[in-house]
Motif scaffolding. Structure first.
Motif, PDB file in Angstrom:
ATOM      1  N   PRO A 135      45.992  38.713  49.695  1.00  0.00           N
ATOM      2  CA  PRO A 135      45.929  39.078  48.279  1.00  0.00           C
ATOM      3  C   PRO A 135      47.243  38.869  47.547  1.00  0.00           C
ATOM      4  CG  PRO A 135      46.104  41.047  49.627  1.00  0.00           C
ATOM      5  CD  PRO A 135      45.975  39.892  50.580  1.00  0.00           C
ATOM      6  N   TYR A 136      48.311  38.546  48.274  1.00  0.00           N
ATOM      7  CA  TYR A 136      49.619  38.349  47.645  1.00  0.00           C
ATOM      8  C   TYR A 136      49.825  36.910  47.197  1.00  0.00           C
ATOM      9  CZ  TYR A 136      50.605  42.985  49.475  1.00  0.00           C
ATOM     10  OH  TYR A 136      50.558  44.321  49.745  1.00  0.00           O
ATOM     11  N   THR A 137      49.288  35.943  47.935  1.00  0.00           N
ATOM     12  CA  THR A 137      49.491  34.538  47.588  1.00  0.00           C
ATOM     13  C   THR A 137      48.264  33.891  46.940  1.00  0.00           C
ATOM     14  OG1 THR A 137      48.825  33.843  49.821  1.00  0.00           O
ATOM     15  CG2 THR A 137      51.174  34.228  49.430  1.00  0.00           C
ATOM     16  N   SER A 138      47.124  34.564  46.951  1.00  0.00           N
ATOM     17  CA  SER A 138      45.915  33.962  46.379  1.00  0.00           C
ATOM     18  C   SER A 138      45.795  34.195  44.878  1.00  0.00           C
ATOM     19  CB  SER A 138      44.666  34.521  47.079  1.00  0.00           C
ATOM     20  OG  SER A 138      44.560  35.921  46.888  1.00  0.00           O
ATOM     21  N   LEU A 139      46.725  34.983  44.306  1.00  0.00           N
ATOM     22  CA  LEU A 139      46.725  35.216  42.863  1.00  0.00           C
ATOM     23  C   LEU A 139      47.971  34.579  42.257  1.00  0.00           C
ATOM     24  CD1 LEU A 139      45.718  39.009  42.763  1.00  0.00           C
ATOM     25  CD2 LEU A 139      44.211  37.005  42.734  1.00  0.00           C
ATOM     26  N   ASN A 140      47.804  33.859  41.156  1.00  0.00           N
ATOM     27  CA  ASN A 140      48.920  33.195  40.483  1.00  0.00           C
ATOM     28  C   ASN A 140      49.827  34.242  39.845  1.00  0.00           C
ATOM     29  OD1 ASN A 140      50.632  31.687  38.805  1.00  0.00           O
ATOM     30  ND2 ASN A 140      49.056  30.147  38.423  1.00  0.00           N
ATOM     31  N   GLY A 192      48.497  46.061  47.382  1.00  0.00           N
ATOM     32  CA  GLY A 192      47.702  45.070  48.112  1.00  0.00           C
ATOM     33  C   GLY A 192      46.211  45.277  47.953  1.00  0.00           C
ATOM     34  N   GLY A 193      45.760  46.535  48.049  1.00  0.00           N
ATOM     35  CA  GLY A 193      44.335  46.821  47.900  1.00  0.00           C
ATOM     36  C   GLY A 193      43.832  46.497  46.511  1.00  0.00           C
ATOM     37  N   GLN A 194      44.648  46.794  45.487  1.00  0.00           N
ATOM     38  CA  GLN A 194      44.256  46.481  44.117  1.00  0.00           C
ATOM     39  C   GLN A 194      44.198  44.968  43.897  1.00  0.00           C
ATOM     40  OE1 GLN A 194      47.369  48.788  42.180  1.00  0.00           O
ATOM     41  NE2 GLN A 194      45.868  50.280  41.440  1.00  0.00           N
ATOM     42  N   ARG A 195      45.125  44.253  44.498  1.00  0.00           N
ATOM     43  CA  ARG A 195      45.107  42.788  44.369  1.00  0.00           C
ATOM     44  C   ARG A 195      43.843  42.203  44.997  1.00  0.00           C
ATOM     45  NH1 ARG A 195      51.242  40.485  45.385  1.00  0.00           N
ATOM     46  NH2 ARG A 195      52.363  42.106  44.250  1.00  0.00           N
ATOM     47  N   GLN A 196      43.451  42.746  46.139  1.00  0.00           N
ATOM     48  CA  GLN A 196      42.233  42.233  46.766  1.00  0.00           C
ATOM     49  C   GLN A 196      41.009  42.539  45.919  1.00  0.00           C
ATOM     50  OE1 GLN A 196      41.419  39.752  48.378  1.00  0.00           O
ATOM     51  NE2 GLN A 196      41.920  40.260  50.491  1.00  0.00           N
ATOM     52  N   ARG A 197      41.011  43.675  45.228  1.00  0.00           N
ATOM     53  CA  ARG A 197      39.919  43.984  44.299  1.00  0.00           C
ATOM     54  C   ARG A 197      39.883  42.967  43.158  1.00  0.00           C
ATOM     55  NH1 ARG A 197      37.957  49.560  44.435  1.00  0.00           N
ATOM     56  NH2 ARG A 197      38.846  50.615  46.236  1.00  0.00           N
ATOM     57  N   ILE A 198      41.063  42.547  42.704  1.00  0.00           N
ATOM     58  CA  ILE A 198      41.124  41.518  41.664  1.00  0.00           C
ATOM     59  C   ILE A 198      40.538  40.207  42.190  1.00  0.00           C
ATOM     60  CG2 ILE A 198      42.690  40.114  40.261  1.00  0.00           C
ATOM     61  CD1 ILE A 198      44.584  42.589  40.268  1.00  0.00           C
ATOM     62  N   GLY A 199      40.870  39.862  43.453  1.00  0.00           N
ATOM     63  CA  GLY A 199      40.300  38.658  44.065  1.00  0.00           C
ATOM     64  C   GLY A 199      38.786  38.734  44.171  1.00  0.00           C
ATOM     65  N   ILE A 200      38.264  39.921  44.488  1.00  0.00           N
ATOM     66  CA  ILE A 200      36.815  40.104  44.574  1.00  0.00           C
ATOM     67  C   ILE A 200      36.185  39.970  43.192  1.00  0.00           C
ATOM     68  CG2 ILE A 200      34.998  41.776  45.094  1.00  0.00           C
ATOM     69  CD1 ILE A 200      36.834  42.854  47.334  1.00  0.00           C
ATOM     70  N   SER A 218      42.602  41.858  56.384  1.00  0.00           N
ATOM     71  CA  SER A 218      43.555  41.810  57.495  1.00  0.00           C
ATOM     72  C   SER A 218      44.989  42.105  57.055  1.00  0.00           C
ATOM     73  CB  SER A 218      43.495  40.440  58.179  1.00  0.00           C
ATOM     74  OG  SER A 218      43.878  39.416  57.278  1.00  0.00           O
ATOM     75  N   ALA A 219      45.298  41.872  55.776  1.00  0.00           N
ATOM     76  CA  ALA A 219      46.664  42.099  55.295  1.00  0.00           C
ATOM     77  C   ALA A 219      46.841  43.486  54.676  1.00  0.00           C
ATOM     78  CB  ALA A 219      47.034  41.032  54.265  1.00  0.00           C
ATOM     79  N   LEU A 220      45.825  44.356  54.813  1.00  0.00           N
ATOM     80  CA  LEU A 220      45.849  45.660  54.156  1.00  0.00           C
ATOM     81  C   LEU A 220      45.995  46.796  55.160  1.00  0.00           C
ATOM     82  CD1 LEU A 220      42.876  45.054  51.684  1.00  0.00           C
ATOM     83  CD2 LEU A 220      45.306  44.602  51.295  1.00  0.00           C
ATOM     84  N   ASP A 221      46.469  47.947  54.686  1.00  0.00           N
ATOM     85  CA  ASP A 221      46.543  49.139  55.521  1.00  0.00           C
ATOM     86  C   ASP A 221      45.139  49.596  55.897  1.00  0.00           C
ATOM     87  OD1 ASP A 221      49.272  49.118  55.300  1.00  0.00           O
ATOM     88  OD2 ASP A 221      49.318  50.495  53.584  1.00  0.00           O
ATOM     89  N   VAL A 222      45.046  50.389  56.959  1.00  0.00           N
ATOM     90  CA  VAL A 222      43.740  50.807  57.484  1.00  0.00           C
ATOM     91  C   VAL A 222      42.938  51.562  56.436  1.00  0.00           C
ATOM     92  CG1 VAL A 222      42.575  52.202  59.223  1.00  0.00           C
ATOM     93  CG2 VAL A 222      44.573  50.851  59.861  1.00  0.00           C
ATOM     94  N   SER A 223      43.564  52.512  55.737  1.00  0.00           N
ATOM     95  CA  SER A 223      42.840  53.295  54.737  1.00  0.00           C
ATOM     96  C   SER A 223      42.348  52.418  53.596  1.00  0.00           C
ATOM     97  CB  SER A 223      43.739  54.410  54.191  1.00  0.00           C
ATOM     98  OG  SER A 223      44.912  53.865  53.597  1.00  0.00           O
ATOM     99  N   VAL A 224      43.164  51.428  53.208  1.00  0.00           N
ATOM    100  CA  VAL A 224      42.774  50.514  52.134  1.00  0.00           C
ATOM    101  C   VAL A 224      41.684  49.564  52.617  1.00  0.00           C
ATOM    102  CG1 VAL A 224      43.617  48.801  50.494  1.00  0.00           C
ATOM    103  CG2 VAL A 224      45.090  50.691  51.178  1.00  0.00           C
TER     104      VAL A 224
END
Length: 379
Positions: A135-140, A192-200, A218-224
């Motif tokens: 989620p860190y490199t997939s967003l411009n 990181g979790g918020q970025r992945q939500r943006i990707g979704i 895989s790049a997120l904490d367990v709780s996230v």
């Protein structure tokens, strides 16, 4: 004479169009009758190995994907698991046409999309979207969240008129659990979790029917991870999505998947329902993977037999003959080196009935059931 030639040409073109419409109608009827929404058959991707600087010549190939076949039904989640380098991500890229296959076919709703290009490929990509691993490199980083989520509307303007796009972006942010007021923020302002939500949200923008999720947690904490997986399950019910969920974490795959495919060195070695794979594994590789999954019961963990595989994973540029897993398998015999086992219900279980736990495809000549997880101690 010229007029007659033109008439024949028009008639021939009309006949071709009629045949295409008939084939499309048949495909739609077959899909409506319950056929898989996505059919992958004998998918192959070999990356060439070359030598030389000015005059390059091919001296071999990395066999990243070497004959993968599976079906995906509407509303289903197919999990694909395996070690790093087994070809999972390459399968994801082939399905979404980020890579071109060397051989094999991909059918969407009965239509062959393997070599699609131009407008046909654009239409396919609208219905098959991808959520990327990082989620860190997939967003411009230079684009706002609103621009990132709204970018698919620029490519497919028929989905949302220009005046309506801002509203749709805000709706998508709300759907994935983010504040619609964040529309003008940049990716670095999110976790990181918020970025992945943006990707979704970006993947949902065009209302696709299939989402290919390549290790999305895989790049997120367990709780996230749990939050994102629960979000994906909720969205699947809400939007009627079908998932190809790729991961190396077996516990997460079990939580979200209806069926599971286990990959090793470019091939699927076992496919079955969540219960069949996790409670009744028959392939040695699957059994070894499951033996490494932690059990939240100290007594059961102490009594469980751990399968430790010896040796390294062979190079995909030079895989072993016959069964690719034989160099690390404790059951390997001469037959394994000479004959590649098909992905089918093993002969050992040929007398079992469909629906029984062990009656599922497994690519092993000597498949046998083995308890993968020991239950709690009985008192």
């Amino acid at each position: 004479m010229h007029g007659e030639g033109s008439s024949r040409k028009v008639a021939r073109e009309e006949l071709i169009q009629a045949r295409k419409l008939l084939a499309k109608s048949h495909a739609e009827r077959s899909y409506a009758a319950g056929e898989p929404i996505l059919q992958v058959r004998d998918l192959v991707k070999h990356f060439p190995l070359t030598q030389g600087v000015l005059f390059k010549r091919q001296v071999g190939a990395v066999k990243a994907v070497d004959g993968v076949s599976f079906d995906l039904r509407k509303g289903e989640t197919l999990g694909i698991v395996g070690e790093s380098g087994c070809g999972k991500s390459t399968v994801a890229k082939l399905i979404t046409h980020l890579e071109r296959p060397t051989a094999g076919t991909i059918r969407y709703k009965g239509n062959d999309i393997t070599r699609a290009s131009g407008r046909a490929l654009k239409a396919v990509r609208r219905n098959i979207q991808m959520v990327f691993q990082d989620p860190y490199t997939s967003l411009n980083p230079r684009m706002t969240v609103g621009d990132i989520i709204g970018e698919p509307f620029d490519i497919h303007p028929e989905v949302a008129p220009k005046g309506d796009r801002r509203r749709k972006v805000r709706e998508l942010l709300d759907v994935v659990g983010l504040n619609p007021e964040y529309v003008n923020r940049y990716p670095h302002q999110f976790s990181g979790g918020q970025r992945q939500r943006i990707g979704i949200a970006r993947g949902l923008a065009l209302r696709p029917e299939i989402i290919v999720a390549d290790e999305p947690v895989s790049a997120l904490d367990v709780s996230v991870q749990a939050q994102v997986v629960n979000l994906m399950e909720r969205l699947q019910d809400e939007f009627g999505l079908s998932y190809v969920f790729i991961a190396h974490d077996l516990s997460i795959v079990r939580h979200i998947s209806d069926r599971v495919g286990v990959m090793y060195l470019g091939k699927l070695v076992e496919v079955g329902t969540e219960t069949e794979i996790y409670e009744h594994p028959t392939h040695p590789y699957t059994q070894a993977l499951l033996s490494a999954v932690p059990v939240p019961d100290p007594e059961a963990e102490g009594r469980r037999e751990r399968i430790v595989l010896e040796g390294d994973v062979p190079s995909p540029a030079n895989p072993p003959s016959g069964c690719h897993f034989r160099t690390r398998c404790w059951k390997a015999q001469q037959r394994c080196a000479e004959e590649e086992p098909p992905l089918a219900v093993p002969e050992t279980f040929s007398d079992t009935l469909p629906g029984e736990a062990v009656h599922h495809p497994s690519a092993c000549h000597f498949a046998a059931e083995r308890a993968a997880v020991v239950g709690p101690v009985e008192t």
